[in-house]
Design a protein around this motif. Structure first.
Motif, short mmCIF file in Angstrom:
data_model
loop_
_atom_site.label_atom_id
_atom_site.label_comp_id
_atom_site.label_asym_id
_atom_site.label_seq_id
_atom_site.Cartn_x
_atom_site.Cartn_y
_atom_site.Cartn_z
N CYS A 222 18.07 -16.98 13.34
CA CYS A 222 18.67 -18.28 13.65
C CYS A 222 18.30 -19.37 12.64
N GLY A 223 17.21 -19.22 11.96
CA GLY A 223 16.81 -20.26 11.01
C GLY A 223 17.50 -20.16 9.66
N GLU A 224 18.34 -19.15 9.47
CA GLU A 224 18.99 -18.95 8.17
C GLU A 224 20.33 -19.67 8.13
N TYR A 225 20.65 -20.26 7.00
CA TYR A 225 21.97 -20.85 6.78
C TYR A 225 22.23 -20.89 5.28
N GLY A 226 23.50 -21.08 4.94
CA GLY A 226 23.90 -21.07 3.55
C GLY A 226 24.73 -19.82 3.23
N GLN A 227 25.00 -19.61 1.94
CA GLN A 227 25.83 -18.47 1.52
C GLN A 227 24.95 -17.30 1.11
N TYR A 228 25.21 -16.18 1.76
CA TYR A 228 24.49 -14.94 1.45
C TYR A 228 25.50 -13.93 0.89
N ASP A 229 25.13 -13.32 -0.22
CA ASP A 229 25.99 -12.31 -0.84
C ASP A 229 25.37 -10.93 -0.61
N PHE A 230 26.18 -10.05 -0.05
CA PHE A 230 25.74 -8.69 0.24
C PHE A 230 26.71 -7.70 -0.40
N SER A 231 26.37 -6.43 -0.30
CA SER A 231 27.29 -5.36 -0.69
C SER A 231 27.04 -4.15 0.19
N LEU A 232 28.12 -3.42 0.43
CA LEU A 232 28.01 -2.14 1.15
C LEU A 232 27.93 -1.04 0.10
N GLY A 233 26.77 -0.39 0.03
CA GLY A 233 26.61 0.72 -0.89
C GLY A 233 27.06 2.02 -0.25
N VAL A 234 27.93 2.76 -0.94
CA VAL A 234 28.47 4.02 -0.42
C VAL A 234 28.20 5.11 -1.45
N LYS A 235 27.64 6.22 -0.99
CA LYS A 235 27.39 7.37 -1.86
C LYS A 235 28.02 8.62 -1.25
N THR A 236 28.52 9.49 -2.12
CA THR A 236 29.03 10.78 -1.67
C THR A 236 27.92 11.82 -1.86
N LYS A 237 27.58 12.48 -0.78
CA LYS A 237 26.43 13.39 -0.80
C LYS A 237 26.70 14.63 -1.64
N ASN A 238 27.92 15.15 -1.62
CA ASN A 238 28.22 16.40 -2.32
C ASN A 238 28.56 16.18 -3.79
N SER A 239 29.50 15.27 -4.06
CA SER A 239 29.97 15.10 -5.43
C SER A 239 29.16 14.10 -6.24
N GLY A 240 28.33 13.28 -5.57
CA GLY A 240 27.41 12.42 -6.30
C GLY A 240 28.00 11.12 -6.82
N PHE A 241 29.12 10.65 -6.28
CA PHE A 241 29.68 9.38 -6.70
C PHE A 241 29.08 8.25 -5.85
N ALA A 242 29.11 7.02 -6.41
CA ALA A 242 28.57 5.86 -5.70
C ALA A 242 29.41 4.64 -6.03
N VAL A 243 29.50 3.73 -5.06
CA VAL A 243 30.25 2.50 -5.25
C VAL A 243 29.63 1.43 -4.36
#
Length: 288
Positions: A229-250
């Motif tokens: 509750c004490g947080e405010y302002g702009q926060y930048d995040f990202s969703l990290g996705v990895k493929t377990k078999n082929s080894g790609f990431a984004v």
């Protein structure tokens, strides 16, 4: 009279000899075809594939059809074996079968390329008969890593008051021809304050940490961001996705802005409804 008697006596012997020759002639005439030399039985067969070359992604399976045709004049049994660099990755639907003259048989060849393996290699398919005849065909396999990672941000509540959960929704599509395991993680890029690892883990609530997506299918991933509750302002995040078999990431970036305003209100007791307030004097009013 004596000469006549001798001639008459010899007649039965001559007749017996003639009958014997006639019998031998008939026997030789009747059985001559049976005594003719027998022709050798010939075994012949053809082997040919549907494709001589296969292009396949790593982690995927390529399928090829192989046809065997008995072009000889005798039935036979056949056995299929594989060799070459691609032999450990190759299987067949039917390794043993029989064919009569004129019959054709079809088997399916499966080549499953291991994850991370790239390049070209050959699979040799040999079909052998019980008469020690064999035929070999070669299939060239071209393997490469194929990107099978398509992630999109579909819904987002980018601005929210403090202490309020903010929902986000992503879609994950598997465009490849094989099952893939996708792993998810929320990362912080920037913000008024960098959250500690445990804080971020508690603030980012994913519907799944890992998900299996079938070939050609799309799945939905839900994310709830609930900062302290004490947080405010702009926060930048990202969703990290990895493929377990082929080894790609984004990484898929998204922003959460927490507005610096708090909803509040107050009211006075009914007993103080007519409380006088004088100008230029401070008056304390109890609230509930």
């Amino acid at each position: 009279m004596v000469m006549k008697a001798q001639f008459t006596a010899k007649m039965p012997k001559i007749q017996q000899i003639m009958k014997l020759f006639l019998a031998l002639f008939l026997i030789s005439f009747l059985f001559t075809p049976l005594l003719a030399p027998a022709q050798a039985v010939q075994e012949q067969f053809q082997v040919y594939p549907e494709y001589e070359q296969l292009n396949v992604c790593s982690c995927a399976t390529a399928k090829n059809r192989i046809f065997i045709e008995n072009t000889g004049d005798t039935a036979s049994r056949f056995v299929t074996t594989e060799s070459g660099a691609g032999a450990p990755y190759t299987d067949y639907t039917d390794g043993r079968f029989s064919l009569k003259p004129g019959e054709r048989h079809e088997i399916t060849q499966f080549v499953t390329v291991p994850c991370k393996k790239e390049g070209s290699f050959t699979v040799n398919t040999t079909v052998s008969s019980v008469f020690d005849q064999s035929a070999t065909i070669a299939t060239k396999v071209n393997a490469k890593s194929c990107e099978n990672l398509q992630v999109q941000l579909k819904k987002a509540q980018s601005v929210t008051p403090p202490c309020t959960p903010a929902p986000f929704e992503f879609t994950v599509r598997n465009p490849s021809g094989f099952f893939e395991v996708y792993q998810f993680e929320v990362l912080q890029i920037a913000g008024p304050r960098m959250l500690a690892e445990e804080e971020l883990r508690n603030a980012a609530i994913l519907s799944k940490q890992e998900r299996v997506v079938a070939p050609g299918k799309t799945e939905t991933l839900s994310l709830i961001m609930h900062l302290p509750c004490g947080e405010y302002g702009q926060y930048d995040f990202s969703l990290g996705v990895k493929t377990k078999n082929s080894g790609f990431a984004v990484e898929i970036p998204f922003t959460l802005t927490i507005a610096q305003h708090y909803a509040y209100g107050f009211s006075a007791p009914l007993s103080l409804k007519d409380m006088p307030i004088c100008k230029d004097f401070g008056t304390e009013v109890p609230t509930v």
